[in-house]
Design a protein around this motif. Structure first.
Motif, PDB file in Angstrom:
ATOM      1  N   LEU B  21     -31.278  47.137 -11.954  1.00 16.75           N
ATOM      2  CA  LEU B  21     -29.920  47.145 -12.475  1.00 16.75           C
ATOM      3  C   LEU B  21     -29.004  46.587 -11.388  1.00 16.75           C
ATOM      4  O   LEU B  21     -29.103  46.965 -10.225  1.00 16.75           O
ATOM      5  CB  LEU B  21     -29.503  48.580 -12.843  1.00 16.75           C
ATOM      6  N   ARG B  22     -28.095  45.721 -11.818  1.00 15.76           N
ATOM      7  CA  ARG B  22     -27.269  45.012 -10.844  1.00 15.76           C
ATOM      8  C   ARG B  22     -25.809  45.432 -10.957  1.00 15.76           C
ATOM      9  O   ARG B  22     -25.307  45.693 -12.048  1.00 15.76           O
ATOM     10  CB  ARG B  22     -27.387  43.505 -11.090  1.00 15.76           C
ATOM     11  N   CYS B  23     -25.151  45.478  -9.808  1.00 14.66           N
ATOM     12  CA  CYS B  23     -23.719  45.802  -9.763  1.00 14.66           C
ATOM     13  C   CYS B  23     -23.011  44.804  -8.865  1.00 14.66           C
ATOM     14  O   CYS B  23     -23.407  44.609  -7.709  1.00 14.66           O
ATOM     15  CB  CYS B  23     -23.503  47.222  -9.244  1.00 14.66           C
ATOM     16  N   ASP B  24     -21.953  44.222  -9.399  1.00 13.63           N
ATOM     17  CA  ASP B  24     -21.119  43.296  -8.642  1.00 13.63           C
ATOM     18  C   ASP B  24     -19.743  43.951  -8.490  1.00 13.63           C
ATOM     19  O   ASP B  24     -18.992  44.036  -9.475  1.00 13.63           O
ATOM     20  CB  ASP B  24     -21.020  41.967  -9.382  1.00 13.63           C
ATOM     21  N   PRO B  25     -19.410  44.451  -7.315  1.00 10.41           N
ATOM     22  CA  PRO B  25     -18.158  45.211  -7.158  1.00 10.41           C
ATOM     23  C   PRO B  25     -16.940  44.301  -7.115  1.00 10.41           C
ATOM     24  O   PRO B  25     -17.055  43.072  -7.087  1.00 10.41           O
ATOM     25  CB  PRO B  25     -18.354  45.898  -5.803  1.00 10.41           C
ATOM     26  N   ILE B  26     -15.775  44.926  -7.089  1.00 13.39           N
ATOM     27  CA  ILE B  26     -14.534  44.181  -6.947  1.00 13.39           C
ATOM     28  C   ILE B  26     -14.522  43.535  -5.558  1.00 13.39           C
ATOM     29  O   ILE B  26     -14.877  44.174  -4.563  1.00 13.39           O
ATOM     30  CB  ILE B  26     -13.330  45.105  -7.149  1.00 13.39           C
ATOM     31  N   SER B  27     -14.117  42.283  -5.521  1.00 19.09           N
ATOM     32  CA  SER B  27     -14.096  41.543  -4.259  1.00 19.09           C
ATOM     33  C   SER B  27     -13.249  42.267  -3.209  1.00 19.09           C
ATOM     34  O   SER B  27     -12.114  42.680  -3.485  1.00 19.09           O
ATOM     35  CB  SER B  27     -13.525  40.140  -4.500  1.00 19.09           C
ATOM     36  N   GLY B  28     -13.835  42.463  -2.029  1.00 18.58           N
ATOM     37  CA  GLY B  28     -13.103  43.123  -0.958  1.00 18.58           C
ATOM     38  C   GLY B  28     -13.325  44.614  -0.866  1.00 18.58           C
ATOM     39  O   GLY B  28     -12.930  45.246   0.113  1.00 18.58           O
ATOM     40  N   HIS B  29     -13.925  45.206  -1.872  1.00 15.28           N
ATOM     41  CA  HIS B  29     -14.211  46.644  -1.838  1.00 15.28           C
ATOM     42  C   HIS B  29     -15.439  46.890  -0.968  1.00 15.28           C
ATOM     43  O   HIS B  29     -16.509  46.345  -1.210  1.00 15.28           O
ATOM     44  CB  HIS B  29     -14.442  47.185  -3.241  1.00 15.28           C
ATOM     45  N   THR B  30     -15.255  47.737   0.043  1.00 19.62           N
ATOM     46  CA  THR B  30     -16.352  47.964   0.984  1.00 19.62           C
ATOM     47  C   THR B  30     -17.280  49.089   0.550  1.00 19.62           C
ATOM     48  O   THR B  30     -18.418  49.148   0.979  1.00 19.62           O
ATOM     49  CB  THR B  30     -15.804  48.306   2.377  1.00 19.62           C
ATOM     50  N   ALA B  31     -16.783  49.983  -0.284  1.00 20.29           N
ATOM     51  CA  ALA B  31     -17.605  51.115  -0.712  1.00 20.29           C
ATOM     52  C   ALA B  31     -18.123  50.897  -2.126  1.00 20.29           C
ATOM     53  O   ALA B  31     -17.401  50.398  -2.994  1.00 20.29           O
ATOM     54  CB  ALA B  31     -16.800  52.406  -0.650  1.00 20.29           C
ATOM     55  N   LEU B  32     -19.369  51.286  -2.350  1.00 15.54           N
ATOM     56  CA  LEU B  32     -19.996  51.100  -3.666  1.00 15.54           C
ATOM     57  C   LEU B  32     -20.829  52.332  -3.986  1.00 15.54           C
ATOM     58  O   LEU B  32     -21.522  52.867  -3.116  1.00 15.54           O
ATOM     59  CB  LEU B  32     -20.876  49.847  -3.659  1.00 15.54           C
ATOM     60  N   TYR B  33     -20.752  52.770  -5.234  1.00 18.77           N
ATOM     61  CA  TYR B  33     -21.405  54.023  -5.646  1.00 18.77           C
ATOM     62  C   TYR B  33     -22.216  53.811  -6.906  1.00 18.77           C
ATOM     63  O   TYR B  33     -21.828  53.046  -7.783  1.00 18.77           O
ATOM     64  CB  TYR B  33     -20.353  55.103  -5.940  1.00 18.77           C
ATOM     65  N   TRP B  34     -23.311  54.529  -7.001  1.00 19.72           N
ATOM     66  CA  TRP B  34     -24.099  54.582  -8.232  1.00 19.72           C
ATOM     67  C   TRP B  34     -24.102  56.011  -8.763  1.00 19.72           C
ATOM     68  O   TRP B  34     -24.338  56.971  -8.008  1.00 19.72           O
ATOM     69  CB  TRP B  34     -25.546  54.156  -7.986  1.00 19.72           C
ATOM     70  N   TYR B  35     -23.829  56.134 -10.060  1.00 16.38           N
ATOM     71  CA  TYR B  35     -23.903  57.406 -10.755  1.00 16.38           C
ATOM     72  C   TYR B  35     -24.789  57.242 -11.982  1.00 16.38           C
ATOM     73  O   TYR B  35     -24.963  56.133 -12.497  1.00 16.38           O
ATOM     74  CB  TYR B  35     -22.517  57.877 -11.217  1.00 16.38           C
ATOM     75  N   ARG B  36     -25.307  58.358 -12.467  1.00 13.40           N
ATOM     76  CA  ARG B  36     -26.093  58.356 -13.706  1.00 13.40           C
ATOM     77  C   ARG B  36     -25.403  59.277 -14.696  1.00 13.40           C
ATOM     78  O   ARG B  36     -25.047  60.423 -14.341  1.00 13.40           O
ATOM     79  CB  ARG B  36     -27.527  58.821 -13.442  1.00 13.40           C
ATOM     80  N   GLN B  37     -25.210  58.787 -15.909  1.00 10.57           N
ATOM     81  CA  GLN B  37     -24.546  59.573 -16.947  1.00 10.57           C
ATOM     82  C   GLN B  37     -25.539  59.849 -18.060  1.00 10.57           C
ATOM     83  O   GLN B  37     -25.957  58.942 -18.772  1.00 10.57           O
ATOM     84  CB  GLN B  37     -23.323  58.816 -17.487  1.00 10.57           C
ATOM     85  N   SER B  38     -25.906  61.099 -18.182  1.00 12.56           N
ATOM     86  CA  SER B  38     -26.814  61.519 -19.241  1.00 12.56           C
ATOM     87  C   SER B  38     -26.061  62.379 -20.220  1.00 12.56           C
ATOM     88  O   SER B  38     -25.111  63.066 -19.850  1.00 12.56           O
ATOM     89  CB  SER B  38     -27.993  62.301 -18.655  1.00 12.56           C
ATOM     90  N   LEU B  39     -26.513  62.369 -21.456  1.00 11.71           N
ATOM     91  CA  LEU B  39     -25.843  63.137 -22.518  1.00 11.71           C
ATOM     92  C   LEU B  39     -25.806  64.604 -22.128  1.00 11.71           C
ATOM     93  O   LEU B  39     -26.831  65.218 -21.844  1.00 11.71           O
ATOM     94  CB  LEU B  39     -26.580  62.938 -23.838  1.00 11.71           C
ATOM     95  N   GLY B  40     -24.604  65.158 -22.103  1.00 10.81           N
ATOM     96  CA  GLY B  40     -24.452  66.575 -21.798  1.00 10.81           C
ATOM     97  C   GLY B  40     -24.591  66.934 -20.333  1.00 10.81           C
ATOM     98  O   GLY B  40     -24.481  68.097 -19.965  1.00 10.81           O
ATOM     99  N   GLN B  41     -24.836  65.942 -19.477  1.00 14.19           N
ATOM    100  CA  GLN B  41     -25.050  66.215 -18.055  1.00 14.19           C
ATOM    101  C   GLN B  41     -23.906  65.735 -17.180  1.00 14.19           C
ATOM    102  O   GLN B  41     -23.913  65.951 -15.988  1.00 14.19           O
ATOM    103  CB  GLN B  41     -26.347  65.540 -17.580  1.00 14.19           C
TER     104      GLN B  41
END
Lengths: 113, 115
Positions: B21-41
Motif C-alpha cells: 500500500l502506497r502513501c504520498d504525503p503532502i509536499s513538505g510534510h516531514t511526519a507520516l503516519y499509518w493507521y488501520r481502521q476496522s469496523l467497530g475498532q
C-alpha cells in the motif's frame, strides 16, 4: 497507558436539535485533545483541538468542545445540527511525553430530517 | 498534489499473498503516519515516520507488517502472507510539524479485503 473512550457508537438526532458526543480519556500525564470528522467516502479532517488555555474550544461548522480535567472529558457539542453533519466523529488524544495520537472507536452521528 | 494520496483505493487479495500500500504525503510534510481502521475498532496506530526514520513501530500487529519511507516522501506499507483478519481500511496521514500539537492530514485510505 493512554486510552480514549467514546461512549456512544451511534447517535441519531433530528435536524435542528442539539447534540453532544461524549469522549473520555485516560492518561497519567497531561494530554492534548482533538476531534476529527469523517464524512462518507472521505478522509478524516480536523474539527477542533485543545492544547492549552481556555477550556472551551470552537471548531469548524459550528461545533465546540469543552475540556474538563477533573472529569477527564472532552465532549463535542453543537446547538443545532444539519443534515450535512451526518458523519463519523473521532475523539483523539496525545500525551505530552509521547508522539502517538490515540483515537477512540468513533461515534456515528445520523441526522434525520 | 494538494492532499495525501493513497493507492490503491481498493485491493482484493487471496489469503497468503503479499500486498503493498502506497502513501504520498503532502509536499513538505516531514511526519507520516499509518493507521488501520476496522469496523467497530476505531483507528489503530501502526507506525510513524519522522523523515525516513520510524521512532515508533510498536503498533505494527505482527512481523508480517513492515513499512518504509524513502526520500522523506513516499511511504509503502507491506503486508506479507495476508490473513483474513488483515482486512481493513489502511489510512495514511501526514503533518508539517510534531504531531503533539500539529494537525494530521489524512488520505482517503486503501481498503484491503483478504479472501
Amino acid at each position: 497507558a493512554q486510552s480514549v473512550t467514546q461512549l456512544d457508537s451511534q447517535v441519531p438526532v433530528f435536524e435542528e436539535a442539539p447534540v453532544e458526543l461524549r469522549c473520555n480519556y485516560s492518561s497519567s500525564v497531561s494530554v492534548y485533545l482533538f476531534w476529527y470528522v469523517q464524512y462518507p467516502n472521505q478522509g478524516l479532517q480536523l474539527l477542533l483541538k485543545y492544547l492549552s488555555g481556555s477550556t472551551l474550544v470552537k471548531g469548524i461548522n459550528g461545533f465546540e468542545a469543552e475540556f474538563n480535567k477533573s472529569q477527564t472529558s472532552f465532549h463535542l457539542r453543537k446547538p443545532s445540527v444539519h443534515i450535512s453533519d451526518t458523519a463519523e466523529y473521532f475523539c483523539a488524544a496525545v500525551s505530552y511525553n509521547t508522539d502517538k495520537l490515540i483515537f477512540g472507536t468513533g461515534t456515528r452521528l445520523q441526522v434525520f430530517p | 498534489g494538494a492532499g495525501v494520496s493513497q493507492s490503491p483505493s481498493n485491493k482484493v487479495t487471496e489469503k497468503g499473498k503479499d500486498v503493498e500500500l502506497r502513501c504520498d504525503p503532502i509536499s513538505g510534510h516531514t511526519a507520516l503516519y499509518w493507521y488501520r481502521q476496522s469496523l467497530g475498532q476505531g483507528l489503530e496506530f501502526l507506525i510513524y515516520f519522522q523523515g525516513n526514520s520510524a521512532p515508533d513501530k510498536s503498533g505494527l500487529p505482527s512481523d508480517r507488517f513492515s513499512a518504509e519511507r524513502t526520500g522523506g516522501s513516499v511511504s509503502t506499507l507491506t503486508i506479507q502472507r495476508t490473513q483474513q483478519e488483515d482486512s481493513a481500511v489502511y489510512l495514511c496521514a501526514s503533518s508539517l510539524v510534531w504531531q503533539n500539537t500539529g494537525e494530521l492530514f489524512f488520505g482517503e485510505g486503501s481498503r484491503l479485503t483478504v479472501l
